[in-house]
Design a protein around this motif. Structure first.
Motif, PDB file in Angstrom:
ATOM      1  N   LEU A  44       0.825  -1.212   0.000  1.00  0.00           N
ATOM      2  CA  LEU A  44       0.000   0.000   0.000  1.00  0.00           C
ATOM      3  C   LEU A  44       0.861   1.264   0.000  1.00  0.00           C
ATOM      4  CD1 LEU A  44      -3.014  -0.813   2.360  1.00  0.00           C
ATOM      5  CD2 LEU A  44      -2.949  -0.819  -0.139  1.00  0.00           C
ATOM      6  N   GLY A  45       2.068   1.131  -0.553  1.00  0.00           N
ATOM      7  CA  GLY A  45       2.949   2.291  -0.651  1.00  0.00           C
ATOM      8  C   GLY A  45       3.436   2.813   0.675  1.00  0.00           C
ATOM      9  N   GLY A  46       3.275   2.010   1.746  1.00  0.00           N
ATOM     10  CA  GLY A  46       3.671   2.462   3.072  1.00  0.00           C
ATOM     11  C   GLY A  46       2.579   3.223   3.796  1.00  0.00           C
ATOM     12  N   ASN A  47       1.335   3.133   3.305  1.00  0.00           N
ATOM     13  CA  ASN A  47       0.211   3.869   3.891  1.00  0.00           C
ATOM     14  C   ASN A  47      -0.824   2.921   4.490  1.00  0.00           C
ATOM     15  OD1 ASN A  47       0.881   6.673   2.729  1.00  0.00           O
ATOM     16  ND2 ASN A  47       0.847   5.390   0.895  1.00  0.00           N
ATOM     17  N   THR A  48      -1.688   3.467   5.318  1.00  0.00           N
ATOM     18  CA  THR A  48      -2.831   2.711   5.812  1.00  0.00           C
ATOM     19  C   THR A  48      -3.981   2.844   4.822  1.00  0.00           C
ATOM     20  OG1 THR A  48      -3.823   4.556   7.028  1.00  0.00           O
ATOM     21  CG2 THR A  48      -2.140   3.242   8.183  1.00  0.00           C
ATOM     22  N   ARG A  49      -4.928   1.943   4.908  1.00  0.00           N
ATOM     23  CA  ARG A  49      -6.100   2.019   4.044  1.00  0.00           C
ATOM     24  C   ARG A  49      -6.871   3.315   4.289  1.00  0.00           C
ATOM     25  NH1 ARG A  49      -7.289  -3.035   1.730  1.00  0.00           N
ATOM     26  NH2 ARG A  49      -9.460  -2.399   1.390  1.00  0.00           N
ATOM     27  N   GLY A  50      -6.920   3.748   5.549  1.00  0.00           N
ATOM     28  CA  GLY A  50      -7.614   4.983   5.876  1.00  0.00           C
ATOM     29  C   GLY A  50      -6.959   6.200   5.237  1.00  0.00           C
ATOM     30  N   GLU A  51      -5.623   6.248   5.275  1.00  0.00           N
ATOM     31  CA  GLU A  51      -4.901   7.374   4.669  1.00  0.00           C
ATOM     32  C   GLU A  51      -5.150   7.440   3.163  1.00  0.00           C
ATOM     33  OE1 GLU A  51      -1.051   7.649   7.707  1.00  0.00           O
ATOM     34  OE2 GLU A  51      -1.036   6.230   6.025  1.00  0.00           O
ATOM     35  N   LEU A  52      -5.157   6.277   2.524  1.00  0.00           N
ATOM     36  CA  LEU A  52      -5.385   6.258   1.086  1.00  0.00           C
ATOM     37  C   LEU A  52      -6.837   6.568   0.750  1.00  0.00           C
ATOM     38  CD1 LEU A  52      -3.201   3.175   0.091  1.00  0.00           C
ATOM     39  CD2 LEU A  52      -2.742   5.579  -0.434  1.00  0.00           C
ATOM     40  N   ASP A  53      -7.751   6.139   1.586  1.00  0.00           N
ATOM     41  CA  ASP A  53      -9.159   6.398   1.333  1.00  0.00           C
ATOM     42  C   ASP A  53      -9.459   7.895   1.409  1.00  0.00           C
ATOM     43  OD1 ASP A  53     -11.815   5.221   0.843  1.00  0.00           O
ATOM     44  OD2 ASP A  53     -12.312   6.137   2.773  1.00  0.00           O
ATOM     45  N   ALA A  54      -8.734   8.603   2.278  1.00  0.00           N
ATOM     46  CA  ALA A  54      -8.947  10.042   2.451  1.00  0.00           C
ATOM     47  C   ALA A  54      -8.127  10.879   1.464  1.00  0.00           C
ATOM     48  CB  ALA A  54      -8.604  10.450   3.881  1.00  0.00           C
ATOM     49  N   ALA A  55      -7.341  10.225   0.612  1.00  0.00           N
ATOM     50  CA  ALA A  55      -6.422  10.941  -0.271  1.00  0.00           C
ATOM     51  C   ALA A  55      -7.150  11.677  -1.387  1.00  0.00           C
ATOM     52  CB  ALA A  55      -5.420   9.966  -0.866  1.00  0.00           C
ATOM     53  N   ARG A  56      -6.636  12.842  -1.743  1.00  0.00           N
ATOM     54  CA  ARG A  56      -7.042  13.536  -2.975  1.00  0.00           C
ATOM     55  C   ARG A  56      -5.976  13.346  -4.053  1.00  0.00           C
ATOM     56  NH1 ARG A  56      -9.972  17.936  -3.121  1.00  0.00           N
ATOM     57  NH2 ARG A  56     -10.100  17.420  -5.350  1.00  0.00           N
ATOM     58  N   VAL A  57      -4.705  13.330  -3.622  1.00  0.00           N
ATOM     59  CA  VAL A  57      -3.594  13.117  -4.549  1.00  0.00           C
ATOM     60  C   VAL A  57      -2.644  12.114  -3.910  1.00  0.00           C
ATOM     61  CG1 VAL A  57      -1.672  14.157  -5.818  1.00  0.00           C
ATOM     62  CG2 VAL A  57      -3.768  15.482  -5.441  1.00  0.00           C
ATOM     63  N   VAL A  58      -2.413  10.989  -4.576  1.00  0.00           N
ATOM     64  CA  VAL A  58      -1.422  10.008  -4.131  1.00  0.00           C
ATOM     65  C   VAL A  58      -0.134  10.305  -4.883  1.00  0.00           C
ATOM     66  CG1 VAL A  58      -0.834   7.560  -3.947  1.00  0.00           C
ATOM     67  CG2 VAL A  58      -3.230   8.297  -3.711  1.00  0.00           C
ATOM     68  N   LEU A  59       0.915  10.668  -4.148  1.00  0.00           N
ATOM     69  CA  LEU A  59       2.177  11.107  -4.738  1.00  0.00           C
ATOM     70  C   LEU A  59       3.183   9.963  -4.816  1.00  0.00           C
ATOM     71  CD1 LEU A  59       2.540  14.408  -2.689  1.00  0.00           C
ATOM     72  CD2 LEU A  59       1.881  14.248  -5.103  1.00  0.00           C
ATOM     73  N   TRP A  60       3.819   9.830  -5.951  1.00  0.00           N
ATOM     74  CA  TRP A  60       4.857   8.808  -6.125  1.00  0.00           C
ATOM     75  C   TRP A  60       6.151   9.267  -5.468  1.00  0.00           C
ATOM     76  CZ3 TRP A  60       3.832   4.126  -8.144  1.00  0.00           C
ATOM     77  CH2 TRP A  60       4.914   3.289  -8.445  1.00  0.00           C
ATOM     78  N   HIS A  61       6.937   8.305  -5.004  1.00  0.00           N
ATOM     79  CA  HIS A  61       8.193   8.613  -4.319  1.00  0.00           C
ATOM     80  C   HIS A  61       9.308   8.844  -5.342  1.00  0.00           C
ATOM     81  CE1 HIS A  61      11.700   8.006  -1.642  1.00  0.00           C
ATOM     82  NE2 HIS A  61      10.872   8.459  -0.712  1.00  0.00           N
ATOM     83  N   GLY A  62       9.212   9.957  -6.069  1.00  0.00           N
ATOM     84  CA  GLY A  62      10.228  10.316  -7.058  1.00  0.00           C
ATOM     85  C   GLY A  62      10.587  11.780  -6.925  1.00  0.00           C
ATOM     86  N   PHE A  63      11.684  12.184  -7.576  1.00  0.00           N
ATOM     87  CA  PHE A  63      12.151  13.566  -7.461  1.00  0.00           C
ATOM     88  C   PHE A  63      13.159  13.868  -8.560  1.00  0.00           C
ATOM     89  CE2 PHE A  63      14.693  10.788  -4.763  1.00  0.00           C
ATOM     90  CZ  PHE A  63      15.974  11.015  -5.233  1.00  0.00           C
ATOM     91  N   CYS A  64      13.419  15.163  -8.764  1.00  0.00           N
ATOM     92  CA  CYS A  64      14.441  15.633  -9.694  1.00  0.00           C
ATOM     93  C   CYS A  64      15.696  15.958  -8.903  1.00  0.00           C
ATOM     94  CB  CYS A  64      13.954  16.872 -10.434  1.00  0.00           C
ATOM     95  SG  CYS A  64      15.245  17.685 -11.410  1.00  0.00           S
ATOM     96  N   SER A  65      16.804  15.349  -9.282  1.00  0.00           N
ATOM     97  CA  SER A  65      18.047  15.585  -8.549  1.00  0.00           C
ATOM     98  C   SER A  65      18.585  16.990  -8.763  1.00  0.00           C
ATOM     99  CB  SER A  65      19.095  14.550  -8.975  1.00  0.00           C
ATOM    100  OG  SER A  65      18.714  13.262  -8.556  1.00  0.00           O
ATOM    101  N   VAL A  66      18.260  17.622  -9.884  1.00  0.00           N
ATOM    102  CA  VAL A  66      18.673  19.013 -10.103  1.00  0.00           C
ATOM    103  C   VAL A  66      18.005  19.907  -9.069  1.00  0.00           C
ATOM    104  CG1 VAL A  66      18.494  20.992 -11.661  1.00  0.00           C
ATOM    105  CG2 VAL A  66      19.100  18.747 -12.582  1.00  0.00           C
ATOM    106  N   HIS A  67      16.686  19.801  -8.962  1.00  0.00           N
ATOM    107  CA  HIS A  67      15.943  20.736  -8.123  1.00  0.00           C
ATOM    108  C   HIS A  67      15.953  20.368  -6.643  1.00  0.00           C
ATOM    109  CE1 HIS A  67      14.350  21.644 -12.204  1.00  0.00           C
ATOM    110  NE2 HIS A  67      14.612  22.852 -11.751  1.00  0.00           N
ATOM    111  N   ARG A  68      16.345  19.151  -6.334  1.00  0.00           N
ATOM    112  CA  ARG A  68      16.487  18.775  -4.930  1.00  0.00           C
ATOM    113  C   ARG A  68      17.714  19.423  -4.291  1.00  0.00           C
ATOM    114  NH1 ARG A  68      17.059  12.626  -2.670  1.00  0.00           N
ATOM    115  NH2 ARG A  68      19.052  12.867  -3.702  1.00  0.00           N
ATOM    116  N   ARG A  69      18.617  19.957  -5.105  1.00  0.00           N
ATOM    117  CA  ARG A  69      19.822  20.603  -4.576  1.00  0.00           C
ATOM    118  C   ARG A  69      19.503  21.951  -3.919  1.00  0.00           C
ATOM    119  NH1 ARG A  69      24.875  19.074  -5.715  1.00  0.00           N
ATOM    120  NH2 ARG A  69      25.565  21.230  -5.525  1.00  0.00           N
ATOM    121  N   PHE A  70      18.384  22.559  -4.260  1.00  0.00           N
ATOM    122  CA  PHE A  70      18.077  23.883  -3.731  1.00  0.00           C
ATOM    123  C   PHE A  70      17.458  23.791  -2.343  1.00  0.00           C
ATOM    124  CE2 PHE A  70      17.897  24.238  -8.388  1.00  0.00           C
ATOM    125  CZ  PHE A  70      18.993  25.077  -8.544  1.00  0.00           C
TER     126      PHE A  70
END
Length: 448
Positions: A266-292
């Motif tokens: 469940l992506g590390g979430n509880t069923r309740g957290e996912l049920d209440a979600a409006r946006v489920v975010l993937w665990h990704g990022f840009c290494s360029v912009h993470r430097r700031f």
């Protein structure tokens, strides 16, 4: 005052002829040295990211291109372009080296270049000076008789690699089990998939097949509005920061945006957290912009009272919140162009674009938030030597017949659904419509 290009500055720092620092001494090494070695993204912002097995690799570049001077390479590119005429069009992303971008027919961000792909239907070849997912998109949107060429096959994207079709499919199956598939009373389905442009054609195809859409940083809000009209919630991948920052600006509370870690049930979430979600975010990022960072913003404000801080929405939320404004590369360029002369800007995005903006706008003081020079690793894999190589191959001559090198193609079964998602993206324009990609006047690239 003439501002040298990032590539020139890196060489000067490496030889001790200029002050400053870079994130890796290997940045001064030509990219073909890394193409022949251990697979990786190369030196730069993504050098610490793990590249997936089986990622595309670039073969050896002929010696005549490896030993040519920058001036010789530029002259050869110009000559090849003249010989090819309207049969070839070169697209260049904002983050490219100046030494490459000066030869582009269209310059822009990923949204603008997706539009530009369709502007020259008579060109036999589209040479895309960007990264792999962009070339795939060009193949999807171009005519069936047009060849899309990526000068260096090793120019991938670490963010795009953080979400693969198997992981996203597994996530989707878990969400369908949790949410079901039936629409609510207003006709909205339980979840709509949205993929950032920085993703593989396979993921774009996944979105097209499952009622979803593609977005870029230019039209992310318009896309989320489109998705919320059709779905109760959104699965947003692969960049968590663009998704979080955009949804937060639209009024979605942080507690309604759980993170999905594909390595956990469940992506590390509880069923309740996912049920209440409006946006489920993937665990990704840009290494360029993470430097700031916020401390970088604090330092800029302390040293330059009245500075305007503008960052890209791929930056972490705390950085976006601390900045004066955030937006796509096109947004940043327009904000600088519209400012009164004498404005000081601290910019949180890729160094090649920041450096170029400083050269284009001598009426302002413009600098990068990160004092360490650290370009996008994968964009930096495109070098003038590779551009000359693929163009001269198209020209042919002597005993060598014309040939297409490094062609990028998307399989028909993926392309069919991916085009649907991309067409939805192109129709979901930002509120203030983003200008199309344009030519870049030579006088805007001083010091190349």
């Amino acid at each position: 005052m003439t501002i040298p290009s990032v590539e020139t500055t890196i060489r000067l720092i490496d030889t001790g002829a200029a002050a400053g620092s870079t994130c890796s001494p290997d940045l001064a090494t030509p990219p073909w040295e890394f193409d022949a070695g251990t697979p990786g993204y190369g030196p730069g912002s993504s050098m610490g990211d793990v590249i997936p097995a089986g990622s595309p690799r670039q073969g050896a570049l002929p010696e005549r291109y490896r030993t040519a001077s920058p001036e010789e390479l530029s002259a050869r590119i110009v000559e090849a372009k003249q010989a090819l005429g309207d049969s070839v069009v070169i697209l260049g992303h904002f983050y490219q080296r100046d030494e490459v971008l000066r030869h582009a027919d269209f310059v822009g961000d990923s949204f603008q270049l997706a539009q530009a792909t369709q502007s020259r239907p008579d060109a036999a070849a589209i040479v895309f000076c960007g990264v792999h997912f962009m070339a795939e998109t060009a193949d999807l949107l171009s005519g069936g008789d047009q060849a899309v060429i990526l000068p260096n096959l090793a120019a991938g994207c670490s963010m795009a690699d953080m979400a693969d079709i198997d992981s996203v499919t597994e996530c989707w199956e878990q969400l369908e089990e949790l949410y079901g598939t039936d629409a609510d009373a207003s006709g909205r389905v339980p979840v709509i998939p949205v993929t950032y442009m920085n993703s593989s054609a396979a993921l774009k195809g996944f979105c097209g097949e499952h009622g979803g859409i593609v977005c870029t940083s230019s039209n992310a809000q318009a896309v989320l509005e489109w998705a919320f009209e059709r779905g109760q919630r959104v699965l947003f991948f692969p960049d968590q920061h663009l998704g979080r920052n955009t949804a937060k600006a639209m009024g979605v509370p942080l507690e309604a945006m759980p993170m999905w870690n594909p390595t956990r049930p469940l992506g590390g979430n509880t069923r309740g957290e996912l049920d209440a979600a409006r946006v489920v975010l993937w665990h990704g990022f840009c290494s360029v912009h993470r430097r700031f960072t916020v401390p970088q913003i604090d330092a800029a404000r302390a040293e330059h009272p009245g500075v305007q801080v503008i960052v890209h929405p791929e930056c972490p939320m705390a950085v976006v919140d601390a900045a004066d404004s955030a937006g796509s590369t096109d947004f940043i360029a327009k904000a600088i162009a519209a400012a009164p002369a004498g404005t000081t800007f601290a910019i949180g995005t890729e160094i090649n674009l920041v450096n170029r903006l400083a050269a284009q706008h001598p009426e302002h003081e413009i600098f990068c938030l990160d004092p360490v020079i650290c370009p996008c690793s994968t964009m930096y894999r495109i070098h003038a030597g590779y551009l000359a190589w693929v163009l001269e191959a198209l020209v042919g001559g002597g005993e060598q017949s014309a040939q297409v090198l490094n062609q990028i193609t998307v399989s028909p079964d993926i392309a069919r659904h991916a085009r649907v998602a991309l067409e939805r993206m192109l129709a979901a324009r930002p509120p203030a419509s983003t200008a199309p990609a344009t030519t870049l006047p030579d006088q805007q690239l001083v010091g190349v």
